[in-house]
Design an enzyme around this catalytic site. Structure first.
Site, mmCIF file in Angstrom:
data_model
loop_
_atom_site.group_PDB
_atom_site.id
_atom_site.type_symbol
_atom_site.label_atom_id
_atom_site.label_comp_id
_atom_site.label_asym_id
_atom_site.label_seq_id
_atom_site.Cartn_x
_atom_site.Cartn_y
_atom_site.Cartn_z
ATOM 1 N N PRO A 386 0.840 -1.208 0.000
ATOM 2 C CA PRO A 386 0.000 0.000 0.000
ATOM 3 C C PRO A 386 0.873 1.256 0.000
ATOM 4 O O PRO A 386 1.909 1.314 0.669
ATOM 5 C CB PRO A 386 -0.795 -0.115 1.304
ATOM 6 C CG PRO A 386 -0.710 -1.547 1.699
ATOM 7 C CD PRO A 386 0.591 -2.063 1.172
ATOM 8 N N ARG A 387 0.453 2.252 -0.760
ATOM 9 C CA ARG A 387 1.236 3.474 -0.878
ATOM 10 C C ARG A 387 0.964 4.417 0.284
ATOM 11 O O ARG A 387 -0.139 4.483 0.824
ATOM 12 C CB ARG A 387 0.917 4.194 -2.190
ATOM 13 C CG ARG A 387 1.304 3.390 -3.431
ATOM 14 C CD ARG A 387 1.129 4.206 -4.675
ATOM 15 N NE ARG A 387 2.049 5.338 -4.713
ATOM 16 C CZ ARG A 387 2.086 6.222 -5.717
ATOM 17 N NH1 ARG A 387 1.265 6.101 -6.735
ATOM 18 N NH2 ARG A 387 2.945 7.223 -5.690
ATOM 19 N N GLN A 388 1.998 5.144 0.683
ATOM 20 C CA GLN A 388 1.928 6.242 1.634
ATOM 21 C C GLN A 388 1.436 5.813 3.017
ATOM 22 O O GLN A 388 0.789 6.585 3.717
ATOM 23 C CB GLN A 388 1.034 7.367 1.087
ATOM 24 C CG GLN A 388 1.562 7.958 -0.200
ATOM 25 C CD GLN A 388 0.732 9.117 -0.708
ATOM 26 O OE1 GLN A 388 -0.365 9.376 -0.222
ATOM 27 N NE2 GLN A 388 1.245 9.810 -1.707
ATOM 28 N N GLY A 390 3.827 4.056 5.046
ATOM 29 C CA GLY A 390 5.050 3.841 5.802
ATOM 30 C C GLY A 390 5.505 2.408 5.903
ATOM 31 O O GLY A 390 6.119 2.016 6.900
ATOM 32 N N LEU A 391 5.256 1.594 4.872
ATOM 33 C CA LEU A 391 5.689 0.192 4.872
ATOM 34 C C LEU A 391 6.890 -0.037 3.956
ATOM 35 O O LEU A 391 7.194 -1.162 3.599
ATOM 36 C CB LEU A 391 4.528 -0.723 4.465
ATOM 37 C CG LEU A 391 3.319 -0.726 5.414
ATOM 38 C CD1 LEU A 391 2.225 -1.649 4.885
ATOM 39 C CD2 LEU A 391 3.734 -1.139 6.816
ATOM 40 N N SER A 394 8.629 2.143 -1.554
ATOM 41 C CA SER A 394 9.596 2.668 -2.529
ATOM 42 C C SER A 394 10.920 1.926 -2.436
ATOM 43 O O SER A 394 11.483 1.506 -3.452
ATOM 44 C CB SER A 394 9.817 4.169 -2.290
ATOM 45 O OG SER A 394 8.653 4.904 -2.570
ATOM 46 N N SER A 395 11.413 1.756 -1.216
ATOM 47 C CA SER A 395 12.708 1.089 -1.078
ATOM 48 C C SER A 395 12.625 -0.382 -1.456
ATOM 49 O O SER A 395 13.622 -0.973 -1.872
ATOM 50 C CB SER A 395 13.244 1.241 0.351
ATOM 51 O OG SER A 395 12.361 0.687 1.289
ATOM 52 N N ALA A 396 11.432 -0.991 -1.343
ATOM 53 C CA ALA A 396 11.274 -2.390 -1.773
ATOM 54 C C ALA A 396 11.476 -2.504 -3.283
ATOM 55 O O ALA A 396 12.109 -3.451 -3.766
ATOM 56 C CB ALA A 396 9.906 -2.920 -1.372
ATOM 57 N N ASP A 441 14.772 0.859 6.846
ATOM 58 C CA ASP A 441 14.012 0.129 5.828
ATOM 59 C C ASP A 441 14.932 -0.641 4.891
ATOM 60 O O ASP A 441 14.693 -1.813 4.566
ATOM 61 C CB ASP A 441 13.162 1.091 4.993
ATOM 62 C CG ASP A 441 12.212 1.915 5.832
ATOM 63 O OD1 ASP A 441 12.195 1.721 7.068
ATOM 64 O OD2 ASP A 441 11.508 2.757 5.266
#
Length: 622
Positions: A386-388, A390-391, A394-396, A441
């Site tokens: 899920p976007r935005q 905090g999971l 992007s870095s994944a 992350d």
């Protein structure tokens, strides 16, 4: 720069074996053929590959071939068929192995006879290479960035013996070769880096080359003994550059060796051409200590199987980055549709992450002395993170892209160690895309599983990264995750805390130290399986964060989820920068009730399935 291809060897073993043992007659046509004119990968002659690689007038003013009198006519015929200037074929006059000059003397012959006064690239034209389509311009740029000579090396595979190679020991920081061992005896070195006859020599060195040779105790005339003497006696500064591909010198080899290497390299090329590479990285939840990872603190985080990012790479004619149909939309049903999607998803999808990672990867390899092969690929991604919220979505994507590039270009953990890889991923986001982020992350997505991270100032300054320890994941309690259906931009939660920390505000400085203390206590609680204490620490982590960042910064959505979890007696905190909460509920009955309450409040609720790399089936690839 001038390129010299050495092809003056007198290999007799292969020819003798064909005459004596080839009852099928399949190899009889190779009798008398010079080693460099033997078939290579795809049926092309070995020398054809090298000529294709160096036949670039913008890089080399001249290319010379040095051969012997016995095989001169073969190369003269090859030259007329391949648009190579016959006058640039130099005959060293030898006709047998016993009267051969040796590779070093052949090089000196070219320098003297043609009065060369330029930088020189020297390559053995009878080397069979797994992938010869590498970037020679990259090699030259790296050579000219160093104050000395250059040796190309590769990392040997498990079956190769160091006793048959010239082994180099390379300083990882300066790339200077600190030791050279020709056909090293077992136990003399742990290095698996093998030198190949592929060198760059400065023009300033050429006038003194004869003097160096006359002072040396070299008896066999090989470059291995030459470099061993030069490097180990500090006669010249020599640097190393890695080619992440396999090499084999077709010298005094048997027919079985030649056919084995040819089949092996051909199979690898076919495998790389036909099989796509898919690598996966997982979403993560910060269990304790965050957000102190950006403030010289300590954290414990865990990758989860629930959410992931996949990146698929397949070899192609041109380099293509494919947009994701949902995350990188370029077509809309209407202006209202564009407005709704842009409002909820933002303007930037994952395509920029692929491009920035590729750019940074090439830049990193150039700086680190890794010469990449010139092969293109098509890159695409998919993600269900899920976007935005905090999971670490992007870095994944960046992490999975880096894994794919490393696998495609045969880079290993020795080229990009895990701590360096985490820094690399962070730099892609902060330096290239100006995303506010910390190391937590990226570290947990590289190491995977449950990871303790210490980002103490002294560690970061001394070694450039923290202390990262994988923790036992057996018998973990049941964690849960909830997130907002329509979250705000999670990046806003950082507010002005960094500036306050940099200015030495006591409240912020002490808070970051306390987060680190919570992490150390949580590590003990995990080891002792003291889940009640772990739950208390998670609650304390949130309350401390709330006191530093303020309710206004945390936002009503996050506070609403925290309050709802506390109604059911569950420990709860933010797993990242905002938009989601992670909790630990030790009462299974209340967990069911809490799920329903979150769903009725319009949130997504899921039970966490930890991702344990030691128990995985290989989805992450690297």
């Amino acid at each position: 720069m001038i390129c010299i291809l050495l092809v003056a060897g007198h290999g007799t073993v292969l020819e003798t074996e064909i005459k004596q043992n080839d009852e099928t007659g399949l190899y009889s046509h190779l009798i008398g053929v010079p080693k460099s004119l033997l078939p290579g990968i795809g049926g092309m002659k070995i020398l054809d590959f090298w000529w294709k690689t160096v036949n670039m007038r913008q890089l080399f003013t001249e290319v010379y071939i040095v051969t012997n009198a016995d095989k001169y006519k073969y190369f003269e015929r090859w030259a007329t068929a391949n648009d190579f200037p016959v006058e640039n074929i130099i005959n060293d006059g030898s006709t047998t192995l016993s009267d051969s000059l040796g590779a070093v003397a052949d090089l000196e012959l070219v320098i003297r006879s043609r009065k060369l006064q330029d930088d020189i690239m020297v390559i053995a034209g009878d080397m069979l290479c797994e992938d010869q389509n590498f970037d020679v311009a990259q090699v030259i740029r790296f050579f000219r960035s160093k104050p000395g000579e250059l040796i190309i090396y590769y990392e040997m595979e498990k079956g190769e013996k160091s006793t048959s190679r010239g082994i180099v020991e390379v300083c990882p920081d300066s790339h200077r070769i600190i030791r050279f061992l020709e056909k090293a005896k077992d136990g003399l070195t742990s290095s698996r880096l093998a030198s190949v006859v592929f060198y760059c020599i400065q023009k300033e060195t050429l006038p003194v080359l004869s003097d160096i040779l006359s002072q040396m105790e070299v008896t066999d005339g090989s470059f291995g003994r030459f470099w061993e003497e030069v490097i180990n006696k500090n006669l010249l500064d020599v640097f190393g550059m890695k080619l992440p591909t396999g090499f084999q010198l077709i010298g005094q080899v048997t027919l079985s060796d030649y056919t084995k290497w040819l089949n092996c390299f051909s199979a690898k090329q076919q495998d790389k051409s036909s099989k796509p590479i898919t690598c996966r990285s997982y979403a993560r939840v910060g269990l304790i200590g965050n957000p102190s990872d950006g403030f010289n603190g300590k954290t414990i985080a865990m990758t989860i199987n629930n959410f992931w990012a996949d990146v698929t790479l397949v070899k192609s004619q041109t380099l293509v980055l494919l947009p994701h149909p949902l995350n990188d939309p370029t077509e809309f049903g209407s202006l209202q549709d564009l407005f709704s999607i842009s409002r909820k998803e933002g303007y930037l999808g994952g395509l920029r992450l692929l491009q920035a990672t590729c750019k940074k990867f090439y830049q990193f390899c150039c700086k680190q002395g890794i010469a990449l092969t010139k092969q293109n690929f098509t890159l695409k991604y998919d993600t269900n993170i899920p976007r935005q919220v905090g999971l670490a979505g992007s870095s994944a994507i960046v992490s999975a892209t880096l894994k794919s590039l490393m696998k495609f270009y045969n880079l290993t953990d020795n080229d990009l160690p895990k701590p360096v890889r985490a820094n690399f991923i962070l730099n892609v986001e902060t330096d290239e895309l100006f995303i506010t982020a910390g190391l937590q992350d990226r570290v947990v997505q590289v190491y995977e599983g449950l990871v303790y991270m210490d980002f103490s100032k002294n560690l970061m300054e001394e070694q450039g990264y923290g202390n990262y320890i994988s923790l036992d994941m057996s018998s973990l309690p049941q964690f849960w995750l909830a997130y907002l259906n329509d979250p705000s931009d999670s990046g806003r939660i950082h507010n002005n805390v960094r500036q306050r920390w940099l200015s030495g505000e006591p409240l912020v400085v002490e808070a970051m130290k306390t987060f680190a203390e919570f992490t150390d206590q949580a590590r003990v609680a995990l080891m002792d399986k003291n889940w009640n204490h772990l739950a208390q620490l998670m609650d304390q982590n949130f309350e401390l964060r709330r006191s530093v960042y303020s309710d206004e910064c945390l936002g009503p959505g996050n506070l609403k989820m925290v309050a709802l979890a506390k109604q059911f007696g569950s420990a709860v905190k933010l797993p990242g920068s905002g938009g989601a909460v992670v909790g630990l509920c030790l009462d299974p009955a209340k967990l069911v009730e809490m799920r329903q309450a979150f769903q009725e409040a319009g949130c997504v609720f899921c039970v966490i399935t930890p991702y344990n790399p030691s128990a995985s089936t290989g989805n992450s690839q690297l």
